[in-house]
Design a protein around this motif. Structure first.
Motif, PDB file in Angstrom:
ATOM      1  N   GLU A  91       0.870  -0.967   0.046  1.00  0.00           N
ATOM      2  CA  GLU A  91      -0.004   0.103  -0.032  1.00  0.00           C
ATOM      3  C   GLU A  91       1.003   1.289   0.029  1.00  0.00           C
ATOM      4  O   GLU A  91       2.110   1.291   0.380  1.00  0.00           O
ATOM      5  N   PRO A  92       0.329   2.385  -0.411  1.00  0.00           N
ATOM      6  CA  PRO A  92       1.085   3.735  -0.261  1.00  0.00           C
ATOM      7  C   PRO A  92       1.579   3.678   1.376  1.00  0.00           C
ATOM      8  O   PRO A  92       0.897   3.356   2.210  1.00  0.00           O
ATOM      9  N   GLY A 150      -5.061   4.245  -0.543  1.00  0.00           N
ATOM     10  CA  GLY A 150      -4.908   3.001  -0.979  1.00  0.00           C
ATOM     11  C   GLY A 150      -6.166   2.076  -1.301  1.00  0.00           C
ATOM     12  O   GLY A 150      -7.122   2.307  -1.836  1.00  0.00           O
ATOM     13  N   ASN A 151      -5.862   0.803  -0.804  1.00  0.00           N
ATOM     14  CA  ASN A 151      -7.109  -0.201  -0.949  1.00  0.00           C
ATOM     15  C   ASN A 151      -7.812  -0.360   0.260  1.00  0.00           C
ATOM     16  O   ASN A 151      -8.785  -1.212   0.556  1.00  0.00           O
TER      17      ASN A 151
END
Length: 120
Positions: A21-22, A111-112
């Motif tokens: 993820e970022p 992100g997600n």
């Protein structure tokens, strides 16, 4: 000095919940853990080990990772435990994958993951 158990618990959670993820999303996972610890008056490992709270601990056959993603997770955990505060999640206590159906009031997507304050 950071307690090794707190560092390990937080780093494993960042790694298994957000590797890939970022970076702000990885800090977001750490924020959720820290926010819960403060709200519930628990230590970091106690928060992480609460039943059905973090998917990696409840469902995966985990091991101590290695490599670049692991090193990044350790660095993020160490940074947070050394007192760096971020508020990318606006005080979130929960997160879930953004694809999970259902509305969440006041959510922030990084992100997600969707980060939010109240379960629902």
């Amino acid at each position: 000095m950071i307690l090794k158990s707190a560092l390990m618990c937080l780093a494993l959670t960042v790694y298994y919940e957000a590797r890939g993820e970022p970076e702000i999303g990885q800090f977001g996972i750490a924020e959720v853990v820290m926010n819960r610890a403060n709200e519930r008056n628990l230590n970091i490992c106690q928060v992480i080990k609460q039943p059905k709270q973090f998917s990696w601990l409840n469902t995966w056959n985990y091991k101590i990772p290695s490599g670049q993603d692991w090193n990044k997770s350790v660095n993020i955990a160490e940074t947070v435990l050394n007192g760096k505060t971020t508020n990318y999640t606006n005080g979130a206590l929960f997160f879930r994958h953004k694809s999970i159906k259902g509305r969440v009031a006041s959510s922030i997507v990084i992100g997600n993951h969707k980060f939010y304050k109240h379960s629902g």
